[in-house]
Scaffold this motif. Structure first.
Motif, PDB file in Angstrom:
ATOM      1  N   THR A  34       0.828  -1.219   0.000  1.00 24.50           N
ATOM      2  CA  THR A  34       0.000   0.000   0.000  1.00 24.50           C
ATOM      3  C   THR A  34       0.861   1.267   0.000  1.00 24.50           C
ATOM      4  OG1 THR A  34      -0.252   0.077   2.409  1.00 24.50           O
ATOM      5  CG2 THR A  34      -1.888  -1.186   1.177  1.00 24.50           C
ATOM      6  N   GLY A  35       2.084   1.174   0.533  1.00 27.07           N
ATOM      7  CA  GLY A  35       2.988   2.335   0.487  1.00 27.07           C
ATOM      8  C   GLY A  35       3.252   2.737  -0.961  1.00 27.07           C
ATOM      9  N   TYR A  38       0.550   5.082  -2.198  1.00 27.28           N
ATOM     10  CA  TYR A  38       0.727   6.481  -1.754  1.00 27.28           C
ATOM     11  C   TYR A  38       1.923   7.118  -2.466  1.00 27.28           C
ATOM     12  CZ  TYR A  38      -2.864   5.653   1.669  1.00 27.28           C
ATOM     13  OH  TYR A  38      -4.077   5.377   2.252  1.00 27.28           O
ATOM     14  N   ARG A  39       2.990   6.332  -2.656  1.00 21.90           N
ATOM     15  CA  ARG A  39       4.163   6.853  -3.365  1.00 21.90           C
ATOM     16  C   ARG A  39       3.806   7.202  -4.813  1.00 21.90           C
ATOM     17  NH1 ARG A  39       9.307   5.646  -1.008  1.00 21.90           N
ATOM     18  NH2 ARG A  39       8.952   4.822   1.078  1.00 21.90           N
ATOM     19  N   SER A  95       4.203  10.843   2.498  1.00 23.35           N
ATOM     20  CA  SER A  95       3.619  11.003   3.839  1.00 23.35           C
ATOM     21  C   SER A  95       2.865  12.322   3.950  1.00 23.35           C
ATOM     22  CB  SER A  95       4.671  10.809   4.931  1.00 23.35           C
ATOM     23  OG  SER A  95       5.389  11.966   5.174  1.00 23.35           O
ATOM     24  N   ALA A  98      -0.503  11.507   2.129  1.00 24.85           N
ATOM     25  CA  ALA A  98      -1.213  10.446   2.872  1.00 24.85           C
ATOM     26  C   ALA A  98      -2.054  11.015   4.018  1.00 24.85           C
ATOM     27  CB  ALA A  98      -0.220   9.422   3.410  1.00 24.85           C
ATOM     28  N   ARG A 104      -6.986   9.025   1.064  1.00 25.49           N
ATOM     29  CA  ARG A 104      -7.039   7.760   1.805  1.00 25.49           C
ATOM     30  C   ARG A 104      -8.306   6.987   1.439  1.00 25.49           C
ATOM     31  NH1 ARG A 104      -2.748   7.559   5.033  1.00 25.49           N
ATOM     32  NH2 ARG A 104      -3.323   5.416   5.463  1.00 25.49           N
ATOM     33  N   GLY A 124       1.421  -1.835   5.298  1.00 26.66           N
ATOM     34  CA  GLY A 124       1.276  -0.380   5.300  1.00 26.66           C
ATOM     35  C   GLY A 124       1.332   0.217   6.688  1.00 26.66           C
ATOM     36  N   ARG A 125       0.401   1.150   6.954  1.00 24.42           N
ATOM     37  CA  ARG A 125       0.353   1.833   8.259  1.00 24.42           C
ATOM     38  C   ARG A 125      -0.991   1.614   8.960  1.00 24.42           C
ATOM     39  NH1 ARG A 125       4.425   2.484   5.991  1.00 24.42           N
ATOM     40  NH2 ARG A 125       6.055   4.051   6.203  1.00 24.42           N
ATOM     41  N   ASP A 126      -2.049   1.366   8.148  1.00 21.87           N
ATOM     42  CA  ASP A 126      -3.415   1.338   8.671  1.00 21.87           C
ATOM     43  C   ASP A 126      -4.152   0.060   8.279  1.00 21.87           C
ATOM     44  OD1 ASP A 126      -3.421   1.721   5.969  1.00 21.87           O
ATOM     45  OD2 ASP A 126      -5.003   3.230   5.952  1.00 21.87           O
ATOM     46  N   GLN A 127      -3.410  -0.950   7.876  1.00 18.25           N
ATOM     47  CA  GLN A 127      -4.070  -2.137   7.313  1.00 18.25           C
ATOM     48  C   GLN A 127      -4.841  -2.923   8.378  1.00 18.25           C
ATOM     49  OE1 GLN A 127      -3.908  -2.668   3.691  1.00 18.25           O
ATOM     50  NE2 GLN A 127      -3.562  -0.548   4.288  1.00 18.25           N
ATOM     51  N   ARG A 174       9.154  11.568   9.254  1.00 19.30           N
ATOM     52  CA  ARG A 174       8.054  10.876   8.564  1.00 19.30           C
ATOM     53  C   ARG A 174       7.231  10.047   9.559  1.00 19.30           C
ATOM     54  NH1 ARG A 174       7.852   6.457   4.412  1.00 19.30           N
ATOM     55  NH2 ARG A 174      10.064   6.016   4.661  1.00 19.30           N
ATOM     56  N   ASP A 178       3.334  10.449  10.375  1.00 13.01           N
ATOM     57  CA  ASP A 178       2.418   9.305  10.226  1.00 13.01           C
ATOM     58  C   ASP A 178       1.704   8.976  11.543  1.00 13.01           C
ATOM     59  OD1 ASP A 178       3.141   9.107   7.576  1.00 13.01           O
ATOM     60  OD2 ASP A 178       4.472   7.392   7.840  1.00 13.01           O
ATOM     61  N   ARG A 181      -0.934  12.203  12.591  1.00 12.03           N
ATOM     62  CA  ARG A 181      -1.991  12.735  11.721  1.00 12.03           C
ATOM     63  C   ARG A 181      -3.350  12.346  12.311  1.00 12.03           C
ATOM     64  NH1 ARG A 181      -0.206   8.666   7.038  1.00 12.03           N
ATOM     65  NH2 ARG A 181      -1.272   6.834   7.815  1.00 12.03           N
TER      66      ARG A 181
HETATM   67  O1  C5P Z   1       5.556   2.047   3.404  1.00 11.58           O
HETATM   68  P1  C5P Z   1       6.169   3.199   2.669  1.00 11.58           P
HETATM   69  O2  C5P Z   1       7.406   3.714   3.323  1.00 11.58           O
HETATM   70  O3  C5P Z   1       6.374   2.894   1.228  1.00 11.58           O
HETATM   71  O4  C5P Z   1       5.054   4.348   2.744  1.00 11.58           O
HETATM   72  C1  C5P Z   1       5.298   5.667   2.308  1.00 11.58           C
HETATM   73  C2  C5P Z   1       4.371   6.614   3.045  1.00 11.58           C
HETATM   74  O5  C5P Z   1       3.035   6.375   2.627  1.00 11.58           O
HETATM   75  C3  C5P Z   1       4.352   6.440   4.577  1.00 11.58           C
HETATM   76  O6  C5P Z   1       5.324   7.222   5.238  1.00 11.58           O
HETATM   77  C4  C5P Z   1       2.942   6.885   4.942  1.00 11.58           C
HETATM   78  O7  C5P Z   1       2.867   8.275   5.109  1.00 11.58           O
HETATM   79  C5  C5P Z   1       2.122   6.532   3.714  1.00 11.58           C
HETATM   80  N1  C5P Z   1       1.339   5.315   3.910  1.00 11.58           N
HETATM   81  C6  C5P Z   1       0.141   5.420   4.600  1.00 11.58           C
HETATM   82  N2  C5P Z   1      -0.666   4.337   4.720  1.00 11.58           N
HETATM   83  C7  C5P Z   1      -0.304   3.160   4.200  1.00 11.58           C
HETATM   84  C8  C5P Z   1       0.923   3.020   3.522  1.00 11.58           C
HETATM   85  C9  C5P Z   1       1.742   4.117   3.408  1.00 11.58           C
HETATM   86  O8  C5P Z   1      -0.193   6.477   5.105  1.00 11.58           O
HETATM   87  N3  C5P Z   1      -1.136   2.130   4.309  1.00 11.58           N
END
Ligand code: C5P
Length: 217
Positions: A34-35, A38-39, A95, A98, A104, A124-127, A174, A178, A181
């Motif tokens: 999922t990152g 967002y990237r 970030s 995001a 989102r 990811g961060r919120d899975q 970062r 994250d 937020r």
């Molecule tokens: O995991 P990765 O470092 O590739 O993610 C890049 C940025 O994308 C994270 O720092 C975060 O801000 C955002 N992200 C997110 N939710 C996710 C995956 C990534 O907010 N599920």
């Protein structure tokens, strides 16, 4: 059997993507990075000089992209740009965008659609907290900040001349963005298993996670 979801969340530089890919391969699932989604949005914003802080314009960028998983890789508009996306500028930009709730919503909806089509290890961060609250198994992968910065430094060596100190600093910025937020902040789900990988080898982490998923199934 309906598709299964395993979630792996955690801060930057824990090796989540590498672990998630290897766990997915071992289980015969697909890897949902999922990152990378967002990237990709951040990368397209930068390509078109869209202000990252401007929620409306950056959301329009996200709404026009298509996301598919092909052989564990996230294809955005049919292209795998994961190498371009690894750059530290893109990490920071990702970030920032995001934090926009509209972006989102678009990406979360797509992540849930993908999970209806195939079993996933979703990273990811919120899975575990937001996207898949009923996941079969949830992990929160973490490691000490210096270990995470060193791993990212080793990972980027040869692709970028960014220093270890710079990585440690931007990683902390970062993570703070994250974690603080207002929408979908980075935190372990109450039912996630926290794994500290600081003193573990990659194959030890992968074996541990695969074993725990197999126990949970
Ligand atoms: O995991 P990765 O470092 O590739 O993610 C890049 C940025 O994308 C994270 O720092 C975060 O801000 C955002 N992200 C997110 N939710 C996710 C995956 C990534 O907010 N599920």
């Amino acid at each position: 059997m309906p598709p299964i979801v395993v979630t792996i969340d955690g801060p930057a530089g824990t090796g989540k993507s590498t672990v998630a890919l290897l766990v997915a391969e071992r289980l015969g699932f697909q890897f949902l990075n999922t990152g990378a989604m967002y990237r990709a949005v951040a990368w397209h914003c930068l390509q078109h000089a869209v202000n990252l802080q401007d929620a409306m314009s950056s959301t329009a960028v996200a709404a026009n992209l298509s996301f598919h998983i092909v052989d564990h890789k996230m294809q955005v508009d049919g292209v795998d740009l994961s190498q371009e996306f690894r750059d530290d500028t893109i990490s920071q930009a990702a970030s920032v965008i995001a934090a926009h709730s509209e972006i989102r919503s678009i990406l979360v909806e797509r992540q849930r659609q993908l999970a209806e089509e195939m079993s996933l290890v979703s990273e990811g961060r919120d899975q575990g907290t937001i996207v898949f609250p009923n996941a079969t198994k949830k992990f929160f992968l973490t490691a000490r900040p210096e270990v995470r910065a060193q791993r990212r430094y080793d990972d980027l060596r040869g692709h970028s001349d960014v220093s270890y100190e710079q990585i440690l600093k931007t990683q902390q910025e970062r993570d703070l963005r994250d974690m603080t937020r207002s929408i979908a902040p980075l935190q372990p789900a109450p039912d996630a298993e926290v794994v500290d990988s600081s003193d573990l080898e990659l194959d030890e982490v992968v074996n541990l996670l695969v074993q725990k998923v197999e126990q949970a199934q």
